[in-house]
Design an enzyme around this catalytic site. Structure first.
Site, PDB file in Angstrom:
ATOM      1  N   GLY A  16      29.491  36.564  50.363  1.00  0.00           N
ATOM      2  CA  GLY A  16      29.893  38.148  50.351  1.00  0.00           C
ATOM      3  C   GLY A  16      29.145  38.883  49.416  1.00  0.00           C
ATOM      4  CG  ASP A  37      31.931  33.825  53.214  1.00  0.00           C
ATOM      5  OD1 ASP A  37      31.783  34.069  52.253  1.00  0.00           O
ATOM      6  OD2 ASP A  37      32.341  34.311  54.322  1.00  0.00           O
ATOM      7  N   GLY A 106      46.718  25.033  44.967  1.00  0.00           N
ATOM      8  CA  GLY A 106      47.095  23.813  45.293  1.00  0.00           C
ATOM      9  C   GLY A 106      45.769  22.814  44.941  1.00  0.00           C
ATOM     10  CB  ALA A 118      38.136  38.066  43.055  1.00  0.00           C
ATOM     11  CE1 TYR A 149      41.162  43.758  48.762  1.00  0.00           C
ATOM     12  CE2 TYR A 149      41.714  45.592  47.499  1.00  0.00           C
ATOM     13  CZ  TYR A 149      40.920  44.664  47.683  1.00  0.00           C
ATOM     14  OH  TYR A 149      39.933  44.242  46.757  1.00  0.00           O
ATOM     15  CE  LYS A 153      42.139  40.800  46.538  1.00  0.00           C
ATOM     16  NZ  LYS A 153      41.048  39.749  46.078  1.00  0.00           N
ATOM     17  CB  THR A 179      31.675  45.898  41.789  1.00  0.00           C
ATOM     18  OG1 THR A 179      32.804  45.845  40.798  1.00  0.00           O
ATOM     19  CG2 THR A 179      30.347  45.289  40.983  1.00  0.00           C
TER      20      THR A 179
END
Ligand code: NAD
Ligand code: UDP
Ligand code: UDP
Length: 338
Positions: A16, A37, A106, A118, A149, A153, A179
């Site tokens: 990404g 990914d 894990g 992140a 989201y 998170k 960012t």
């Protein structure tokens, strides 16, 4: 490289935008980098320049499934980040955040690896405290279109802290604020990529709402510095740590800057504000400055120029993504600055 310094490092979401820059930096530092990914929003193009490098390896894998590898450090970046992308398949977004975190924790537990998450400024939601310090618990809608989201998170942060408390893992939580930079996906719907692509096409610049909502934009190189510094901190530093650039701009101001920078003839048009769009966002980075000895060094206009060169090259096919300065001589003055 120092004796014993070379580490085996897993970067999930490594193809990404942020992940590809992180892989590049870690490869340049001489580490053994494993990029994992599923190419949901990332592309092979982003890491194509690393594929022939001996200390870089690419694996197609979805982090919602278990992963058995041997590594010393894990940067868990896998998750779509743009609202358009993460709302496209919200159930998968929650699975990626939550199941992905469980699997990576894990893995970290089994191999005793350090692990960095992140996380995001979205954990603060439509904040009622401004600027946002880490001590603020946030103002998040648990059932809206952004919740997959935001809550995903937030749950991942909970899991990181519980694996720390319950299993003694070495964890780091980075709360990343907006960012931007080269290798953002041109069609990801985020504001910087949208405005840039629209300006370069001479198409109307779509400001949502009246454009008075604010964000604080950090250039990608500064963010990668912070990630690596955070990973290097002693075990008792877990975060969460806000990472971002406190330089706050309104979306209308950003639109005007992009138009000026690209010399575009685009007009600004106003579109409805998306549901639950946070009104103001600016990180308090006092803790990151103290703990990491870090602060962003790239001014917004400088970073926007580098980004504009990248999008220019993408649109007109005149340079490789990793070489924004190699863009063919453009028609307007801003691009010819070095
Ligand atoms: P991005 O969409 O460019 O990168 C995310 C990467 O994760 C992509 O390569 C995608 O294919 C991969 N991915 C998604 N789901 C996956 C899965 N289930 N298994 C494996 N890979 C998967 O986004 P980005 O801007 O590079 O963001 C990277 C991370 O940083 C994300 O976790 C995001 O939430 C976080 N973040 C980014 C920003 C920002 O402004 N860029 C802000 C806050 C947080
Ligand atoms: N896991 C993994 N790789 C490993 C070790 C574990 O993907 O090397 C996954 C495993 O599938 C498990 C999850 O991580 O579901 C959580 O592991 P943990 O040991 O914490 O819990 P448990 O195995 O008891 O569910
Ligand atoms: N935005 C905008 N025009 C666009 C895309 C986004 O005005 O074409 C606004 C959006 O409403 C939000 C801000 O820009 O207020 C940042 O949006 P983005 O999707 O980049 O990230 P967010 O911070 O909302 O996750």
């Amino acid at each position: 490289m120092r004796e014993g310094f070379r580490r085996r490092i897993l970067v999930t979401g490594g193809a990404g935008f942020l992940g590809s820059h992180l892989c590049e930096r870690l490869v340049m530092q001489g580490h053994d980098v494993l990029c994992v990914d599923n190419f949901y929003t990332g592309t092979k193009d982003n890491i194509a320049h690393l594929l022939d490098t001996a200390n870089f390896e690419l694996m197609r894998h979805d982090v919602t499934f278990p992963l058995y590898v041997e590594v010393d450090e894990i940067y868990n970046l896998a998750c779509p980040a743009s609202p358009v992308h993460y709302q496209y398949d919200p159930v998968q977004t929650t699975k990626t955040s939550v199941h992905g975190a469980i699997n990576m924790l894990g893995l970290a537990k089994r191999v005793k690896a350090k692990i960095l998450q992140a996380s995001t400024s979205e954990v603060y939601g439509d904040a009622r405290v401004h600027p946002q310090p880490e001590s603020y618990w946030g103002h998040v809608n648990p059932i809206g279109p952004r919740s997959c989201y935001d809550e995903g998170k937030r749950c991942a942060e909970t899991l990181f802290m519980d694996y720390r408390r319950q299993h003694g893992l070495s964890i780091k939580i980075a709360r990343i604020f907006n960012t931007y930079g080269p290798r953002m996906h041109p069609c990801d719907g985020r504001v910087v990529s949208n405005f840039m692509m629209q300006a370069l096409a001479g198409a109307p610049i779509t400001v949502y709402g009246d454009g008075s909502q604010t964000r604080s934009f950090c250039y990608v190189d500064d963010m990668i510095d912070a990630f690596i510094r955070l990973m290097e901190t002693p075990d008792d530093v877990t975060g969460p740590l806000n990472l971002g650039n406190p330089d706050e701009v309104s979306m209308l101001d950003l639109a005007q800057r992009v138009i000026a920078l690209t010399g575009s003839s685009s007009e600004i048009v106003f579109k409805p504000l998306p549901v639950d769009d946070p009104l103001h966002r600016r990180p308090c980075i006092a803790r990151a400055m103290e703990v990491l000895g870090w602060q962003p060094v790239t001014a917004v206009d400088e970073g926007l120029l580098l980004t504009a060169r990248y999008f220019h090259a993408k649109r007109f096919g005149s340079a490789a993504p990793s070489a924004p300065t190699a863009v063919a001589e453009p028609a307007n003055a801003a691009f010819s600055r070095t």
